[in-house]
Design a protein around this motif. Structure first.
Motif, PDB file in Angstrom:
ATOM      1  N   UNK A   1      -3.378  13.179   5.324  1.00 40.13           N
ATOM      2  CA  UNK A   1      -3.700  12.012   4.505  1.00 40.13           C
ATOM      3  C   UNK A   1      -3.619  12.327   3.021  1.00 40.13           C
ATOM      4  N   UNK A   2      -3.252  11.319   2.226  1.00 35.77           N
ATOM      5  CA  UNK A   2      -3.157  11.481   0.784  1.00 35.77           C
ATOM      6  C   UNK A   2      -3.833  10.325   0.068  1.00 35.77           C
ATOM      7  N   UNK A   3      -3.715  10.299  -1.217  1.00 31.96           N
ATOM      8  CA  UNK A   3      -4.358   9.273  -2.033  1.00 31.96           C
ATOM      9  C   UNK A   3      -3.607   7.951  -1.892  1.00 31.96           C
ATOM     10  N   UNK A   4      -4.356   6.873  -1.715  1.00 33.35           N
ATOM     11  CA  UNK A   4      -3.752   5.571  -1.483  1.00 33.35           C
ATOM     12  C   UNK A   4      -3.934   4.652  -2.685  1.00 33.35           C
TER      13      UNK A   4
ATOM     14  N   UNK B   1       0.872  -1.177   0.000  1.00 32.52           N
ATOM     15  CA  UNK B   1       0.000   0.000   0.000  1.00 32.52           C
ATOM     16  C   UNK B   1       0.903   1.219   0.000  1.00 32.52           C
ATOM     17  N   UNK B   2       0.673   2.114  -0.939  1.00 29.16           N
ATOM     18  CA  UNK B   2       1.433   3.360  -0.990  1.00 29.16           C
ATOM     19  C   UNK B   2       0.478   4.526  -0.814  1.00 29.16           C
ATOM     20  N   UNK B   3       1.005   5.607  -0.287  1.00 34.22           N
ATOM     21  CA  UNK B   3       0.185   6.794  -0.058  1.00 34.22           C
ATOM     22  C   UNK B   3       0.935   8.018  -0.548  1.00 34.22           C
ATOM     23  N   UNK B   4       0.233   8.874  -1.267  1.00 30.05           N
ATOM     24  CA  UNK B   4       0.843  10.101  -1.755  1.00 30.05           C
ATOM     25  C   UNK B   4       1.292  10.953  -0.569  1.00 30.05           C
TER      26      UNK B   4
END
Length: 540
Positions: A132-135, A121-124
């Motif tokens: 929080x950012x886009x996952x 899982x990566x997050x911007x």
């Protein structure tokens, strides 16, 4: 030192990464001011230009590092993956969302299927995760093919566990900081100027210090994610997943090398969707110890000394020590993760289209059996050619009968690529019967320089296996051409040919007799005269 204090220290060191750049930029600004106003006279104006040029280039390198650090983790295109939506794959998305909810996390915004034995899982990045950012979630199709649904749940929970509030939010920030520093160091190492590399050396040193300092925090996060997976999917399923993943990784490597690439030298690919999808067939044919044996032959890459993952044995031991699952006993569910996909054949075909280069995608396709036959013939031709060339040259040098036009024509073309004019199997056996094997032929077989110094029995024992392979290759070609050899892709073994049973039982002994110190070709000639049609499998 407690985990919270270690995480606070890591955060302070992360701020120090920025502080290095601020101090350097400030020092260069002061130097430029002194050069322009105090240190340089009008007669040495060229010094001003030189100093300003160097400081501007250094400042550009530092700012590049800042931007690389801040942009680490930003979303970009995903070229080698298949995006799947909730409408396309509702059951898979349901499992992903359930794991996210169980770990107190929000589900990913995008889900991609990749050709790896991996999940992530990566997050911007936004302020290194403080906002929080886009996952994005990445799931490997080989992983889905080899794990049960319960084991897959454990993997999903582990990945979301990295983002959980484990002891302190700074723990997650530490993990993102490690990723961002590595991204920044890579950006510096790709710099083309010596100034970039000089500044990069400073940041590389700082990054190493940060990675050493945060090693315990990173490993704590991994073990906490394992515990979260065990609470959600069960202790047994989590431990089984950890045991299975290295086996799958080795088996998939074997599959790519042995099966997916079987037609590589021929410029041929397996059927559409089978470049990666054929792995399902290998898993269906090999289970348990036979599957683990494949990974035993592929040593995993040596872990990086700053790897955040503790040794697998340590992770499994800690899971086994957890309290027994507080849930009713249920029969083992062996449903594989691929069952969650709708039309998995189409998904494998789509992944293949994403991963193959344009040149590879345009190659001719063959069925698995046709590939096995084509590869077996190519291999047999490769084994037999050195022997055929050596025999042709030996016949040329020892030809006494001027009327033997066939032999002279073959000898004249030896080594020039005219395979149809090189000696046949019977002609090679005739040469053996004329005592040419150890008098002429063996000396003309290709061999390394060290082996060329051998003589007597040592020389014969060195070259004998190559002569054996040459005869075996010619036998395979003869049986394939006559229709007595059949292809076998052999998912449970090695791709090869199915030979008549009489050949399987007698071929090795017959060839051994033909290549003995005193060659006896009669057993091999007898087999050639009476082939049977009862098949028995022989690897290519």
């Amino acid at each position: 030192m407690t985990f919270r204090l270690r995480a606070v220290r890591a955060f302070a060191l992360l701020l120090g990464f920025f502080l290095i750049g601020v101090v350097l930029l400030s020092a260069m600004a002061v130097l430029d001011w002194l050069v322009l106003t105090r240190l340089v006279t009008a007669r040495a104006a060229w010094v001003e230009g030189a100093v300003l040029t160097v400081t501007v280039l250094l400042a550009a390198a530092i700012l590049r590092g800042f931007f690389a650090f801040l942009r680490a983790g930003r979303s970009g295109p995903v070229p080698h993956a298949v995006a799947v939506t909730p409408m396309e794959q509702p059951e898979l998305w349901e499992q992903v969302r359930a794991a996210a909810e169980a770990t107190g996390q929000r589900p990913p915004d995008e889900l991609y299927l990749v050709a790896e034995v991996n999940a992530a899982v990566t997050e911007q990045s936004r302020l290194l995760g403080l906002r929080p950012g886009r996952r994005r979630m990445f799931l490997g199709l080989p992983l889905l093919a080899g794990l049960t649904v319960r084991q897959l749940r454990a993997v999903l929970a582990h990945e979301f566990g990295h983002y959980g509030n484990l002891d302190t939010r700074l723990g997650g920030l530490t993990m993102r900081g490690r990723e961002a520093l590595m991204h920044t160091v890579e950006a510096f190492q790709q710099g083309s100027t010596q100034l970039h590399q000089a500044i990069g050396a400073l940041y590389v040193g700082y990054a190493r210090m940060y990675l050493r300092t945060t090693q315990s925090v990173a490993r704590h996060q991994e073990l906490a994610a394992d515990r979260m997976a065990a609470r959600y999917a069960g202790r047994e399923a989590t431990a089984a997943a950890l045991r299975t993943i290295p086996v799958l990784d080795g088996a998939y490597t074997h599959y790519l090398e042995t099966y997916a690439a079987i037609g590589g030298s021929l410029g041929v690919l397996p059927p559409v969707g089978e470049v990666h999808g054929g792995f399902r067939r290998l898993l269906a044919a090999r289970t348990g110890e036979r599957l683990a044996a494949l990974s035993a032959g592929h040593r995993p890459p040596r872990p990086h000394k700053y790897d955040s993952h503790p040794p697998m044995a340590e992770r499994i031991a800690l899971i086994d020590k957890l309290p027994a699952d507080d849930r009713p006993d249920q029969p083992a569910d062996e449903t594989v993760g691929l069952s969650l996909l709708h039309d998995s054949d189409r998904v494998f075909a789509a992944l293949e289209a994403c991963t193959l280069s344009p040149d590879a995608a345009g190659l001719r396709r063959m069925s698995w059996d046709d590939l096995a036959m084509a590869r077996a013939i190519t291999d047999a031709e490769g084994w037999s050619r050195p022997l055929r060339v050596a025999v042709a040259r030996a016949l040329r040098s020892s030809a006494h009968d001027a009327g033997d036009t066939v032999t002279r024509r073959q000898a004249a073309t030896a080594g020039e690529g005219a395979d149809d004019l090189l000696p046949t199997l019977e002609e090679i056996l005739d040469a053996f019967d004329r005592s040419l094997l150890w008098m002429e032929i063996a000396d003309r077989m290709p061999k390394p320089d060290q082996a060329a110094r051998l003589f007597g029995s040592s020389a014969r024992n060195f070259i004998r296996p190559r002569i054996f392979d040459g005869l075996a290759g010619m036998v395979h070609l003869r049986l394939a051409a006559s229709g007595h050899a059949k292809p076998d892709i052999a998912w449970s073994g090695q791709p090869g040919l199915i030979l008549p049973e009489s050949w399987e039982k007698g071929m090795d002994d017959a060839i051994d007799a033909a290549v003995a110190d005193t060659p006896d070709t009669a057993p091999l000639r007898a087999l050639l005269a009476t082939p049977t049609a009862t098949p028995s499998r022989v690897p290519a």
